[in-house]
Design a protein around this motif. Structure first.
Motif, PDB file in Angstrom:
ATOM      1  N   SER A   1       1.286   6.226  15.588  1.00 48.53           N
ATOM      2  CA  SER A   1       1.705   4.930  15.050  1.00 48.53           C
ATOM      3  C   SER A   1       0.513   3.995  14.874  1.00 48.53           C
ATOM      4  CB  SER A   1       2.742   4.273  15.971  1.00 48.53           C
ATOM      5  OG  SER A   1       2.200   4.052  17.265  1.00 48.53           O
ATOM      6  N   ASP A   2      -0.613   4.313  15.533  1.00 51.97           N
ATOM      7  CA  ASP A   2      -1.813   3.489  15.429  1.00 51.97           C
ATOM      8  C   ASP A   2      -2.842   4.058  14.455  1.00 51.97           C
ATOM      9  OD1 ASP A   2      -0.935   1.574  17.217  1.00 51.97           O
ATOM     10  OD2 ASP A   2      -1.773   2.604  18.961  1.00 51.97           O
ATOM     11  N   TYR A   3      -2.553   5.191  13.803  1.00 50.27           N
ATOM     12  CA  TYR A   3      -3.469   5.725  12.814  1.00 50.27           C
ATOM     13  C   TYR A   3      -3.585   4.725  11.674  1.00 50.27           C
ATOM     14  CZ  TYR A   3      -2.867  10.336  15.041  1.00 50.27           C
ATOM     15  OH  TYR A   3      -2.816  11.395  15.911  1.00 50.27           O
ATOM     16  N   ILE A   4      -4.793   4.540  11.151  1.00 42.93           N
ATOM     17  CA  ILE A   4      -5.032   3.614  10.037  1.00 42.93           C
ATOM     18  C   ILE A   4      -5.663   4.388   8.894  1.00 42.93           C
ATOM     19  CG2 ILE A   4      -6.165   1.521   9.265  1.00 42.93           C
ATOM     20  CD1 ILE A   4      -6.203   0.584  12.175  1.00 42.93           C
ATOM     21  N   THR A   5      -4.998   4.365   7.740  1.00 41.70           N
ATOM     22  CA  THR A   5      -5.476   5.053   6.544  1.00 41.70           C
ATOM     23  C   THR A   5      -5.544   4.051   5.400  1.00 41.70           C
ATOM     24  OG1 THR A   5      -4.359   7.079   7.283  1.00 41.70           O
ATOM     25  CG2 THR A   5      -5.146   7.008   4.999  1.00 41.70           C
ATOM     26  N   GLN A   6      -6.668   3.989   4.735  1.00 41.26           N
ATOM     27  CA  GLN A   6      -6.801   3.136   3.559  1.00 41.26           C
ATOM     28  C   GLN A   6      -6.432   3.972   2.333  1.00 41.26           C
ATOM     29  OE1 GLN A   6     -10.798   1.861   2.659  1.00 41.26           O
ATOM     30  NE2 GLN A   6     -10.127   0.128   1.432  1.00 41.26           N
ATOM     31  N   VAL A   7      -5.315   3.658   1.733  1.00 40.57           N
ATOM     32  CA  VAL A   7      -4.880   4.356   0.511  1.00 40.57           C
ATOM     33  C   VAL A   7      -5.392   3.543  -0.670  1.00 40.57           C
ATOM     34  CG1 VAL A   7      -2.896   5.192  -0.799  1.00 40.57           C
ATOM     35  CG2 VAL A   7      -2.828   5.231   1.701  1.00 40.57           C
ATOM     36  N   ALA A   8      -6.257   4.139  -1.488  1.00 40.89           N
ATOM     37  CA  ALA A   8      -6.939   3.378  -2.534  1.00 40.89           C
ATOM     38  C   ALA A   8      -6.916   4.126  -3.852  1.00 40.89           C
ATOM     39  CB  ALA A   8      -8.378   3.090  -2.104  1.00 40.89           C
ATOM     40  N   VAL A   9      -7.067   3.364  -4.937  1.00 42.46           N
ATOM     41  CA  VAL A   9      -7.226   3.942  -6.265  1.00 42.46           C
ATOM     42  C   VAL A   9      -8.213   3.074  -7.027  1.00 42.46           C
ATOM     43  CG1 VAL A   9      -5.274   2.663  -7.264  1.00 42.46           C
ATOM     44  CG2 VAL A   9      -6.023   4.816  -8.312  1.00 42.46           C
ATOM     45  N   THR A  10      -9.178   3.726  -7.674  1.00 37.22           N
ATOM     46  CA  THR A  10     -10.194   2.983  -8.430  1.00 37.22           C
ATOM     47  C   THR A  10      -9.603   2.482  -9.747  1.00 37.22           C
ATOM     48  OG1 THR A  10     -11.015   5.081  -9.374  1.00 37.22           O
ATOM     49  CG2 THR A  10     -12.132   4.228  -7.422  1.00 37.22           C
ATOM     50  N   ILE A  11     -10.096   1.312 -10.180  1.00 41.66           N
ATOM     51  CA  ILE A  11      -9.573   0.686 -11.403  1.00 41.66           C
ATOM     52  C   ILE A  11     -10.713   0.269 -12.315  1.00 41.66           C
ATOM     53  CG2 ILE A  11      -7.440  -0.099 -10.344  1.00 41.66           C
ATOM     54  CD1 ILE A  11      -8.725  -2.838  -9.945  1.00 41.66           C
TER      55      ILE A  11
ATOM     56  N   ARG B   1     -21.776  19.381  -3.483  1.00 39.92           N
ATOM     57  CA  ARG B   1     -22.149  17.975  -3.665  1.00 39.92           C
ATOM     58  C   ARG B   1     -21.350  17.320  -4.795  1.00 39.92           C
ATOM     59  NH1 ARG B   1     -27.025  14.414  -3.544  1.00 39.92           N
ATOM     60  NH2 ARG B   1     -26.817  12.989  -5.293  1.00 39.92           N
ATOM     61  N   THR B   2     -20.761  16.168  -4.495  1.00 40.15           N
ATOM     62  CA  THR B   2     -20.124  15.329  -5.501  1.00 40.15           C
ATOM     63  C   THR B   2     -20.533  13.886  -5.231  1.00 40.15           C
ATOM     64  OG1 THR B   2     -18.192  16.785  -5.667  1.00 40.15           O
ATOM     65  CG2 THR B   2     -17.944  14.544  -6.514  1.00 40.15           C
ATOM     66  N   GLU B   3     -20.954  13.182  -6.280  1.00 42.91           N
ATOM     67  CA  GLU B   3     -21.374  11.794  -6.128  1.00 42.91           C
ATOM     68  C   GLU B   3     -20.303  10.868  -6.684  1.00 42.91           C
ATOM     69  OE1 GLU B   3     -25.108   8.877  -7.387  1.00 42.91           O
ATOM     70  OE2 GLU B   3     -25.425  11.039  -7.103  1.00 42.91           O
ATOM     71  N   PHE B   4     -19.943   9.879  -5.921  1.00 41.30           N
ATOM     72  CA  PHE B   4     -18.956   8.884  -6.332  1.00 41.30           C
ATOM     73  C   PHE B   4     -19.656   7.543  -6.519  1.00 41.30           C
ATOM     74  CE2 PHE B   4     -16.765  12.114  -3.884  1.00 41.30           C
ATOM     75  CZ  PHE B   4     -15.634  12.371  -4.641  1.00 41.30           C
ATOM     76  N   ALA B   5     -19.445   6.932  -7.672  1.00 41.40           N
ATOM     77  CA  ALA B   5     -20.071   5.649  -7.970  1.00 41.40           C
ATOM     78  C   ALA B   5     -19.346   4.519  -7.236  1.00 41.40           C
ATOM     79  CB  ALA B   5     -20.052   5.393  -9.468  1.00 41.40           C
ATOM     80  N   GLU B   6     -20.041   3.421  -6.994  1.00 42.08           N
ATOM     81  CA  GLU B   6     -19.395   2.233  -6.468  1.00 42.08           C
ATOM     82  C   GLU B   6     -18.369   1.755  -7.480  1.00 42.08           C
ATOM     83  OE1 GLU B   6     -20.464  -2.358  -5.062  1.00 42.08           O
ATOM     84  OE2 GLU B   6     -22.066  -0.960  -5.618  1.00 42.08           O
ATOM     85  N   SER B   7     -17.172   1.434  -7.014  1.00 37.68           N
ATOM     86  CA  SER B   7     -16.092   1.115  -7.946  1.00 37.68           C
ATOM     87  C   SER B   7     -15.160   0.052  -7.379  1.00 37.68           C
ATOM     88  CB  SER B   7     -15.253   2.371  -8.249  1.00 37.68           C
ATOM     89  OG  SER B   7     -16.042   3.415  -8.746  1.00 37.68           O
ATOM     90  N   PRO B   8     -14.635  -0.824  -8.260  1.00 31.37           N
ATOM     91  CA  PRO B   8     -13.556  -1.717  -7.819  1.00 31.37           C
ATOM     92  C   PRO B   8     -12.301  -0.886  -7.595  1.00 31.37           C
ATOM     93  CG  PRO B   8     -13.896  -1.920 -10.179  1.00 31.37           C
ATOM     94  CD  PRO B   8     -14.989  -1.030  -9.672  1.00 31.37           C
ATOM     95  N   ALA B   9     -11.454  -1.325  -6.690  1.00 31.69           N
ATOM     96  CA  ALA B   9     -10.266  -0.545  -6.366  1.00 31.69           C
ATOM     97  C   ALA B   9      -9.159  -1.446  -5.839  1.00 31.69           C
ATOM     98  CB  ALA B   9     -10.608   0.531  -5.333  1.00 31.69           C
ATOM     99  N   LEU B  10      -7.946  -0.920  -5.877  1.00 28.86           N
ATOM    100  CA  LEU B  10      -6.803  -1.519  -5.199  1.00 28.86           C
ATOM    101  C   LEU B  10      -6.479  -0.639  -4.010  1.00 28.86           C
ATOM    102  CD1 LEU B  10      -4.523  -2.329  -8.271  1.00 28.86           C
ATOM    103  CD2 LEU B  10      -5.929  -3.937  -6.976  1.00 28.86           C
ATOM    104  N   CYS B  11      -6.020  -1.251  -2.921  1.00 31.88           N
ATOM    105  CA  CYS B  11      -5.715  -0.425  -1.755  1.00 31.88           C
ATOM    106  C   CYS B  11      -4.595  -1.020  -0.925  1.00 31.88           C
ATOM    107  CB  CYS B  11      -6.960  -0.215  -0.896  1.00 31.88           C
ATOM    108  SG  CYS B  11      -7.387  -1.618   0.157  1.00 31.88           S
TER     109      CYS B  11
END
Length: 258
Positions: free
Chosen positions: A248-258, A190-200
């Protein structure tokens, strides 16, 4: 009994006005969701008011959101479990937001690596960390983690799985594979991730090219002196299960929290 009031509607009139079938209206009655204003015991004729019509429209709207008739009945009449119903509607809204997001991504031109500001949701995940040899090995490890999470019986049916790149690119493919699970999962993974602003960046294409999106996002962060608060995440929105071999239709959201 004859219809005496111009403010009343027969079942056929209601069905025609709302574009539904008589059977649908009768099912609503059987489920306890709708009661005719008048029901003639001798003839069986039913008469409905404008309020009944509004009620039917409301039921249809909730069905469109994805609620079953049983859930709608609870939503209307179960005043003791309002938190449960609120959580269900919030989940549905989140799913709708994700679908809108995907449509917006599909509408974008291939190769568009525009930067977006988003908020990543609070999540509880089943996580395992691996040193991967290459992209194929990473995909195998993600699949293994998915299977293990599924076997807990606690896997979330709505949230998206993702991987996190730990460390710098020159340290190899050090990945944390994260599969969303229900909040009450209590295993050691188990790992909990907090709600966070991010760029993607929303990347369309095969997984082998995700490095381009990561590099674009990293350059933007460094150029604008933005402080990140976590590693890059690859959030898998659409891939092999839904797009088959059309990478070519795969969709990936690349994100980093800020």
């Amino acid at each position: 009994m004859k219809k005496q009031d111009d403010h009343l509607f027969k079942i056929g009139e209601i069905a025609k006005i709302l574009g539904i079938t008589r059977k649908t209206i009768l099912v609503y009655e059987e489920m306890g969701l709708l009661t005719p204003a008048i029901k003639d015991k001798n003839s069986g004729y039913r008469y409905y008011t404008a309020d009944n019509m509004t009620q039917i429209r409301s039921i249809r709207s909730l069905q469109t959101l994805g609620l079953s008739l049983s859930e709608i009945r609870e939503y209307y009449y179960d005043s003791k479990n309002l938190d449960h119903h609120l959580a269900r509607l919030m989940d549905l809204r989140a799913a709708l937001d994700r679908n809108i997001q995907l449509l917006q991504v599909r509408a974008a031109k291939p190769g568009d690596l525009s930067i977006h500001r988003v908020r990543l949701p609070k999540q509880v995940c089943y996580c395992r960390r691996y040193q991967c040899k290459d992209i194929k090995d990473a995909a195998d490890k993600l699949r293994d983690t998915y299977i293990a999470a599924a076997r807990t019986g606690k896997m979330s049916m709505s949230a998206r799985m993702f991987t996190m790149r730990i460390g710098q690119p020159d340290t190899g493919l050090d990945l944390m594979c994260c599969i969303p699970v229900e909040d009450d999962f209590a295993g050691e993974e188990r790992t909990e991730f907090a709600e966070s602003p991010a760029l993607c960046v929303y990347y369309r294409g095969p997984y082998e090219g995700i490095g381009t999106a990561i590099a674009t996002l990293n350059t933007y962060v460094e150029t604008n002196h933005i402080q990140t608060t976590g590693p890059f995440r690859n959030i898998y929105l659409e891939g092999p299960p839904s797009r088959g071999e059309q990478s070519s239709d795969y969709i990936t959201q690349v994100a980093v929290t800020i």
